[in-house]
Motif scaffolding. Sequence first.
Motif, PDB file in Angstrom:
ATOM      1  N   ALA A  45      52.243  44.173  27.919  1.00 21.42           N
ATOM      2  CA  ALA A  45      52.901  42.870  28.074  1.00 21.42           C
ATOM      3  C   ALA A  45      53.025  42.164  26.733  1.00 21.42           C
ATOM      4  O   ALA A  45      54.073  41.587  26.406  1.00 21.42           O
ATOM      5  N   ALA A  46      51.959  42.207  25.935  1.00 23.67           N
ATOM      6  CA  ALA A  46      51.951  41.509  24.645  1.00 23.67           C
ATOM      7  C   ALA A  46      52.966  42.108  23.679  1.00 23.67           C
ATOM      8  O   ALA A  46      53.726  41.380  23.021  1.00 23.67           O
ATOM      9  N   VAL A  47      52.992  43.425  23.599  1.00 21.49           N
ATOM     10  CA  VAL A  47      53.919  44.092  22.670  1.00 21.49           C
ATOM     11  C   VAL A  47      55.367  43.832  23.062  1.00 21.49           C
ATOM     12  O   VAL A  47      56.198  43.463  22.224  1.00 21.49           O
ATOM     13  N   SER A  48      55.682  44.008  24.353  1.00 23.42           N
ATOM     14  CA  SER A  48      57.071  43.826  24.787  1.00 23.42           C
ATOM     15  C   SER A  48      57.505  42.363  24.661  1.00 23.42           C
ATOM     16  O   SER A  48      58.614  42.080  24.187  1.00 23.42           O
ATOM     17  N   ALA A  49      56.647  41.440  25.072  1.00 19.58           N
ATOM     18  CA  ALA A  49      57.015  40.025  25.017  1.00 19.58           C
ATOM     19  C   ALA A  49      57.207  39.554  23.572  1.00 19.58           C
ATOM     20  O   ALA A  49      58.174  38.845  23.257  1.00 19.58           O
ATOM     21  N   THR A  50      56.297  39.944  22.697  1.00 14.65           N
ATOM     22  CA  THR A  50      56.410  39.540  21.294  1.00 14.65           C
ATOM     23  C   THR A  50      57.664  40.116  20.660  1.00 14.65           C
ATOM     24  O   THR A  50      58.373  39.429  19.907  1.00 14.65           O
ATOM     25  N   VAL A  53      60.802  38.246  22.051  1.00 16.13           N
ATOM     26  CA  VAL A  53      60.924  36.899  21.474  1.00 16.13           C
ATOM     27  C   VAL A  53      61.426  36.968  20.031  1.00 16.13           C
ATOM     28  O   VAL A  53      62.135  36.073  19.557  1.00 16.13           O
ATOM     29  N   ASN A  54      61.091  38.063  19.348  1.00 15.91           N
ATOM     30  CA  ASN A  54      61.517  38.224  17.954  1.00 15.91           C
ATOM     31  C   ASN A  54      62.869  38.921  17.827  1.00 15.91           C
ATOM     32  O   ASN A  54      63.239  39.368  16.735  1.00 15.91           O
ATOM     33  N   GLY A  55      63.591  39.030  18.939  1.00 16.47           N
ATOM     34  CA  GLY A  55      64.961  39.516  18.871  1.00 16.47           C
ATOM     35  C   GLY A  55      65.170  40.994  19.116  1.00 16.47           C
ATOM     36  O   GLY A  55      66.284  41.495  18.959  1.00 16.47           O
ATOM     37  N   TRP A  56      64.135  41.722  19.510  1.00 20.11           N
ATOM     38  CA  TRP A  56      64.280  43.153  19.775  1.00 20.11           C
ATOM     39  C   TRP A  56      64.999  43.380  21.103  1.00 20.11           C
ATOM     40  O   TRP A  56      64.935  42.549  22.012  1.00 20.11           O
ATOM     41  N   ASP A  57      65.656  44.541  21.194  1.00 20.38           N
ATOM     42  CA  ASP A  57      66.247  44.941  22.465  1.00 20.38           C
ATOM     43  C   ASP A  57      65.134  45.132  23.494  1.00 20.38           C
ATOM     44  O   ASP A  57      64.109  45.754  23.186  1.00 20.38           O
ATOM     45  N   PRO A  58      65.273  44.602  24.715  1.00 21.67           N
ATOM     46  CA  PRO A  58      64.180  44.680  25.699  1.00 21.67           C
ATOM     47  C   PRO A  58      63.797  46.110  26.083  1.00 21.67           C
ATOM     48  O   PRO A  58      62.633  46.387  26.355  1.00 21.67           O
ATOM     49  N   PHE A  59      64.778  47.025  26.103  1.00 22.35           N
ATOM     50  CA  PHE A  59      64.460  48.409  26.440  1.00 22.35           C
ATOM     51  C   PHE A  59      63.656  49.061  25.314  1.00 22.35           C
ATOM     52  O   PHE A  59      62.714  49.819  25.569  1.00 22.35           O
ATOM     53  N   SER A 206      56.407  35.715  31.452  1.00 22.60           N
ATOM     54  CA  SER A 206      55.422  35.404  30.410  1.00 22.60           C
ATOM     55  C   SER A 206      54.409  36.530  30.290  1.00 22.60           C
ATOM     56  O   SER A 206      54.225  37.322  31.218  1.00 22.60           O
ATOM     57  N   ALA A 207      53.777  36.586  29.138  1.00 25.48           N
ATOM     58  CA  ALA A 207      52.672  37.516  28.903  1.00 25.48           C
ATOM     59  C   ALA A 207      51.443  36.691  28.570  1.00 25.48           C
ATOM     60  O   ALA A 207      51.527  35.736  27.787  1.00 25.48           O
ATOM     61  N   ASP A 208      50.309  37.052  29.177  1.00 29.79           N
ATOM     62  CA  ASP A 208      49.076  36.297  28.980  1.00 29.79           C
ATOM     63  C   ASP A 208      47.953  37.259  28.617  1.00 29.79           C
ATOM     64  O   ASP A 208      47.891  38.369  29.155  1.00 29.79           O
TER      65      ASP A 208
END
Length: 299
Positions: A45-50, A53-59, A206-208
């Motif tokens: 969750a942390a890696v994907s969410a960060t 948020v920083n503009g990476w493609d979600p896939f 969200s990621a927690d």
Amino acid sequence: MSMIAWMGAIETGFVFGLVALGVYLSFRILDFPDLTVDGSFPLGAAVSATAIVNGWDPFLATAMAFLAGCVAGSITAWLNVKLKILNLLASILMMIALYSINLRIMGRPNVALLGETTVLTPFEALGLPYYLMTPLVFGVVVIIAMQLLVRFLNSEMGLAMRATGANARMARAQGINTAAMTLTGMALSNGLVAIGGALFAQSQGSADVTMGVGTIVVGLASVIGGEAVMSTRTIGRAVLACIVGAILYRVAVALALNAGFLGLTASDLNLVTAVLVAAAMVLPRMLAQRRRPAARGRS
């Protein structure tokens, strides 16, 4: 219980179905009691969410989450195989370390994804309500993961991995590199769990850092519950049982929390989880004991 609540339970069941597949790999295939999943779930969750948020493609961000989970699992296996730390202790050490690592990755306790593009965004064009679209997409992901896992476990490497978990000494005598099999299996296990965490964060918005608490219990409940209601004579059935167990577990939790006469609230989730896990472990044994006298009476 409303339709939205039903579909929400199935959606979460599919997500934790990926966790159940990872737990099945470590606990059933490799016979490796792994608590790393409590850290690798929020790691995904942390890696994907960060990344999102920083503009990476979600896939691509979800793929990075999978790789991060693989690294976490392989480190746990390395602590056990190379440094000879007890497998359970090695996983506990990694789980504890991942809490700080996840905080480092996110930079704060949680990261919001509201308004961000996720893996679900392209499927909004289907025109389906969100509560129907999300479980449909996750269901397809789980089916693909199941097929890939079954094919892998029935391959030559998969058979070597299964032999390692069944009898490591005999596997080594047959020329199997059991250390490599353990490293590979633990990497795949935690990679699957991390994908579950990444999808969960994107669906929930969200990621927690604390979202992984109790993940191993949910995974075990799914595996044990699935084995209680389905035959697991083949790898395909065993893998399917993990998904069925995860869905049944989430539906049972939703029913318990929405049953007004029980008086349960969301704060009672851990209590409901403990009761369901205990029931999943005890009921199959009780049913087996009842069948034995009946079978003897017929003979």
